[in-house]
Design a protein around this motif. Structure first.
Motif, PDB file in Angstrom:
ATOM      1  N   LYS B  85       9.047   2.760  -6.214  1.00 45.93           N
ATOM      2  CA  LYS B  85       7.799   3.499  -6.424  1.00 45.93           C
ATOM      3  C   LYS B  85       6.576   2.596  -6.327  1.00 45.93           C
ATOM      4  O   LYS B  85       5.595   2.938  -5.681  1.00 45.93           O
ATOM      5  N   VAL B  86       6.617   1.428  -6.991  1.00 42.82           N
ATOM      6  CA  VAL B  86       5.396   0.598  -7.038  1.00 42.82           C
ATOM      7  C   VAL B  86       5.297  -0.389  -5.880  1.00 42.82           C
ATOM      8  O   VAL B  86       4.200  -0.724  -5.451  1.00 42.82           O
ATOM      9  N   ALA B  87       6.424  -0.870  -5.391  1.00 41.19           N
ATOM     10  CA  ALA B  87       6.382  -1.859  -4.304  1.00 41.19           C
ATOM     11  C   ALA B  87       7.505  -1.572  -3.304  1.00 41.19           C
ATOM     12  O   ALA B  87       8.444  -2.362  -3.152  1.00 41.19           O
ATOM     13  N   PRO B  88       7.399  -0.435  -2.607  1.00 43.75           N
ATOM     14  CA  PRO B  88       8.492  -0.056  -1.692  1.00 43.75           C
ATOM     15  C   PRO B  88       8.747  -1.093  -0.595  1.00 43.75           C
ATOM     16  O   PRO B  88       9.876  -1.217  -0.125  1.00 43.75           O
ATOM     17  N   PHE B 164       5.179 -10.539  -9.666  1.00 38.53           N
ATOM     18  CA  PHE B 164       4.032 -10.270  -8.797  1.00 38.53           C
ATOM     19  C   PHE B 164       3.364  -8.972  -9.215  1.00 38.53           C
ATOM     20  O   PHE B 164       3.953  -8.157  -9.933  1.00 38.53           O
ATOM     21  N   THR B 165       2.120  -8.817  -8.769  1.00 37.56           N
ATOM     22  CA  THR B 165       1.407  -7.571  -8.991  1.00 37.56           C
ATOM     23  C   THR B 165       1.633  -6.689  -7.770  1.00 37.56           C
ATOM     24  O   THR B 165       1.447  -7.145  -6.638  1.00 37.56           O
ATOM     25  N   ALA B 166       2.042  -5.459  -8.028  1.00 37.48           N
ATOM     26  CA  ALA B 166       2.303  -4.561  -6.894  1.00 37.48           C
ATOM     27  C   ALA B 166       1.009  -4.376  -6.108  1.00 37.48           C
ATOM     28  O   ALA B 166      -0.036  -4.083  -6.681  1.00 37.48           O
ATOM     29  N   PRO B 167       1.067  -4.572  -4.790  1.00 34.77           N
ATOM     30  CA  PRO B 167      -0.139  -4.441  -3.975  1.00 34.77           C
ATOM     31  C   PRO B 167      -0.474  -2.965  -3.735  1.00 34.77           C
ATOM     32  O   PRO B 167       0.392  -2.098  -3.865  1.00 34.77           O
ATOM     33  N   ALA B 168      -1.745  -2.714  -3.388  1.00 33.91           N
ATOM     34  CA  ALA B 168      -2.140  -1.336  -3.072  1.00 33.91           C
ATOM     35  C   ALA B 168      -1.389  -0.870  -1.827  1.00 33.91           C
ATOM     36  O   ALA B 168      -0.889   0.249  -1.766  1.00 33.91           O
ATOM     37  N   LYS B 169      -1.323  -1.764  -0.843  1.00 37.30           N
ATOM     38  CA  LYS B 169      -0.612  -1.446   0.393  1.00 37.30           C
ATOM     39  C   LYS B 169       0.181  -2.672   0.838  1.00 37.30           C
ATOM     40  O   LYS B 169      -0.333  -3.792   0.733  1.00 37.30           O
ATOM     41  N   GLY B 186       9.340 -12.469  11.154  1.00 40.23           N
ATOM     42  CA  GLY B 186       9.133 -11.404  10.178  1.00 40.23           C
ATOM     43  C   GLY B 186       7.736 -11.557   9.604  1.00 40.23           C
ATOM     44  O   GLY B 186       7.305 -12.681   9.339  1.00 40.23           O
ATOM     45  N   VAL B 187       7.033 -10.449   9.446  1.00 43.95           N
ATOM     46  CA  VAL B 187       5.663 -10.523   8.933  1.00 43.95           C
ATOM     47  C   VAL B 187       5.517  -9.585   7.748  1.00 43.95           C
ATOM     48  O   VAL B 187       5.826  -8.393   7.847  1.00 43.95           O
ATOM     49  N   PHE B 188       5.059 -10.142   6.636  1.00 47.44           N
ATOM     50  CA  PHE B 188       4.786  -9.341   5.438  1.00 47.44           C
ATOM     51  C   PHE B 188       3.278  -9.255   5.275  1.00 47.44           C
ATOM     52  O   PHE B 188       2.595 -10.275   5.174  1.00 47.44           O
ATOM     53  N   VAL B 189       2.760  -8.036   5.282  1.00 47.48           N
ATOM     54  CA  VAL B 189       1.327  -7.806   5.137  1.00 47.48           C
ATOM     55  C   VAL B 189       1.087  -7.151   3.783  1.00 47.48           C
ATOM     56  O   VAL B 189       1.768  -6.179   3.444  1.00 47.48           O
ATOM     57  N   ALA B 190       0.154  -7.687   2.998  1.00 45.16           N
ATOM     58  CA  ALA B 190      -0.149  -7.088   1.694  1.00 45.16           C
ATOM     59  C   ALA B 190      -1.648  -7.014   1.487  1.00 45.16           C
ATOM     60  O   ALA B 190      -2.377  -7.952   1.821  1.00 45.16           O
ATOM     61  N   LYS B 191      -2.085  -5.876   0.950  1.00 44.26           N
ATOM     62  CA  LYS B 191      -3.489  -5.720   0.584  1.00 44.26           C
ATOM     63  C   LYS B 191      -3.497  -5.453  -0.913  1.00 44.26           C
ATOM     64  O   LYS B 191      -3.021  -4.405  -1.361  1.00 44.26           O
ATOM     65  N   GLY B 192      -3.977  -6.423  -1.653  1.00 38.79           N
ATOM     66  CA  GLY B 192      -3.924  -6.290  -3.110  1.00 38.79           C
ATOM     67  C   GLY B 192      -5.169  -6.845  -3.754  1.00 38.79           C
ATOM     68  O   GLY B 192      -6.223  -6.932  -3.115  1.00 38.79           O
ATOM     69  N   LYS B 193      -5.029  -7.265  -5.002  1.00 40.99           N
ATOM     70  CA  LYS B 193      -6.193  -7.719  -5.767  1.00 40.99           C
ATOM     71  C   LYS B 193      -6.823  -8.978  -5.169  1.00 40.99           C
ATOM     72  O   LYS B 193      -8.014  -9.233  -5.350  1.00 40.99           O
ATOM     73  N   ASP B 194      -6.034  -9.781  -4.443  1.00 43.84           N
ATOM     74  CA  ASP B 194      -6.586 -10.995  -3.823  1.00 43.84           C
ATOM     75  C   ASP B 194      -6.968 -10.756  -2.367  1.00 43.84           C
ATOM     76  O   ASP B 194      -7.059 -11.698  -1.578  1.00 43.84           O
ATOM     77  N   GLY B 195      -7.188  -9.522  -1.995  1.00 45.59           N
ATOM     78  CA  GLY B 195      -7.536  -9.224  -0.607  1.00 45.59           C
ATOM     79  C   GLY B 195      -6.294  -9.107   0.257  1.00 45.59           C
ATOM     80  O   GLY B 195      -5.208  -8.808  -0.244  1.00 45.59           O
ATOM     81  N   VAL B 196      -6.471  -9.394   1.543  1.00 47.71           N
ATOM     82  CA  VAL B 196      -5.353  -9.255   2.484  1.00 47.71           C
ATOM     83  C   VAL B 196      -4.640 -10.600   2.613  1.00 47.71           C
ATOM     84  O   VAL B 196      -5.275 -11.632   2.862  1.00 47.71           O
TER      85      VAL B 196
END
Lengths: 169, 265
Positions: B85-88, B164-169, B186-196
């Motif tokens: 749910k929080v970090a699929p 870790f903090t679950a990212p928004a996306k 492999g590329v992991f993309v995260a948009k969270g509290k520290d930006g992208v």
């Protein structure tokens, strides 16, 4: 040396083995269950798959000492006396084997797969789940067919058992 | 496999003590270490099994904070309902590792401690800005991964959990080597509290790394179109029998585009 003690196919077995003894060698050479095969010996082919505490694992990539205290099921533990397990019966019915070398691992992987997908299986899922099992004869088609058929049979008999239990209650 | 002495630890403290015997190595799921020992690429005198230590297991989700015990298997991570749910993206990544039997044994702590340059978890932890807890301290993911099979871990230090903090996306896209199933890129993309944050595995000459070029482009616009025409330098990328550095440079952008699209979906 390690003292190991496991329950294999419902029977307690144990002994003193070298710490480096792999689970597959323990099963084959110490317990005498040679249905579990060593194929590639590099955890790719899946001929050595057994269930440890209810989960499919590659017994060539686990030490017997790591498995000590666990419950193990091998291909020899599936049939109920003379009656084949539904997955075994489906492999026979659908010609899911040719040389048979990969079959024990295929069947142990299949039973684990069916257990983890009580909602049922489709062809794409079966093929993806078979990623860690290699067959050099069949081209996989009949293996996939057999697993799909077994999954349906097992769901039906589970449904029957449930409605029987309901009636009885 | 050479002779080895097996020890089973029941607590982290006991494991740390046992690790002082000979040239000991920690054993978790063993999905890399045991094949390496069979091939005689690794020959520890002693193995300290961490897989039976209860305090190293389990996944906790509290609000946006996720903590995964080091001895949690890939199978458990892939199928945890709260995590899904929080970090699929993290659960999805775990389900792409190896095959079902490997996922039943392999653990997150083992994977990151080994830091294979083509492993999946290092990309997730780096992109998520995760914190790695050991029996001695806490280490930021940015400082943890040091190079090929190298980490900041000292001798006898045991990874206990990952937070870790679950990212928004977020999303992970992997181009698998068709034989080994390891990431060719492999590329992991995260948009969270520290930006992208964008982390790349399977491609770097020195292991997992962050792609500043992709991060800059996605910070301006978090959309696959932001990466149109972007060309990365093949310098510092891996060249092997599977793919040249130039091909990997191309793959990174393709995987990043797919990951952003998946994260936005």
């Amino acid at each position: 040396m390690s003292e190991v003690s496991l329950v294999v196919n419902g029977r307690r077995v144990g002994g003193t083995v070298e710490d480096r003894t792999l689970l597959v060698h323990f099963l084959r050479e110490h317990v005498g269950l040679t249905g579990t095969h060593v194929g590639c010996d590099t955890s790719q082919c899946g001929a050595c798959v057994v269930h440890v505490d209810g989960k499919a694992v590659k017994s060539c990539t686990m030490l017997a000492a790591q498995a000590s205290g666990s419950t193990v099921v091998t291909i020899e533990g599936l049939a109920d006396g003379a009656e084949l397990h539904p997955v075994q019966a489906a492999f026979k019915e659908h010609h899911g084997l040719q040389c048979g070398f990969c079959t024990p691992g295929m069947i142990m992987t299949a039973t684990d797969m069916i257990r983890r997908h009580p909602e049922g299986l489709d062809e794409a899922t079966v093929r993806e789940e078979l990623e860690g099992n290699i067959c050099r004869c069949t081209g996989y088609h009949n293996i996939v067919k057999a697993i799909l058929a077994a999954s349906k049979t097992m769901a039906r008999s589970k449904g029957k058992a449930a409605s029987k239990a309901k009636k009885a209650a | 496999m050479y002779q080895v002495n097996y020890h089973r630890a029941s607590s982290v403290a006991e494991a740390a003590k046992l690790a002082k015997s000979g040239d000991a190595q920690f054993l978790s799921g063993g999905m890399t270490l045991i094949p390496a020992m069979k091939a005689r690429l690794a020959a520890p005198s002693d193995l300290v099994d961490l897989a039976h230590i209860a305090e190293l297991k389990g996944i906790k989700v509290s609000g946006k904070t996720v903590t995964i015990g080091a001895a949690t298997t890939h199978f458990e991570v892939a199928n945890d309902e709260k995590l899904k749910k929080v970090a699929p993206a993290v659960a999805h990544l775990a389900g792409l590792i190896g095959d079902p039997a490997v996922r039943h044994r392999g653990t997150i702590g083992g994977s990151i401690s080994n830091n294979d340059p083509a492993a999946d978890y290092p990309a997730a932890l780096l992109a998520l800005g995760a914190t790695i807890a050991t029996n001695k301290r806490e280490i930021a993911a940015d400082k943890f991964f040091k190079g090929l099979f190298e980490t900041a871990l000292k001798d006898g230090e045991i990874v206990t959990s990952i937070t870790f903090t679950a990212p928004a996306k977020a999303a992970y896209e992997k181009f698998r080597n068709p034989a080994s199933r390891y990431a060719m890129t492999g590329v992991f993309v995260a948009k969270g509290k520290d930006g992208v944050r964008v982390a790349v595995t399977g491609a770097g000459d020195d292991g997992v790394f962050r792609s500043k070029e992709i991060e800059t482009a996605l910070t301006k616009k978090f959309d696959a179109s932001a990466l149109d025409g972007l060309q990365l330098s093949p310098a510092d990328l891996m060249s092997d029998m599977h793919a040249s550095a130039e091909y990997r440079a191309h793959l990174i952008v393709v995987m990043a585009k797919r990951a952003v699209s998946a994260a936005n979906a």
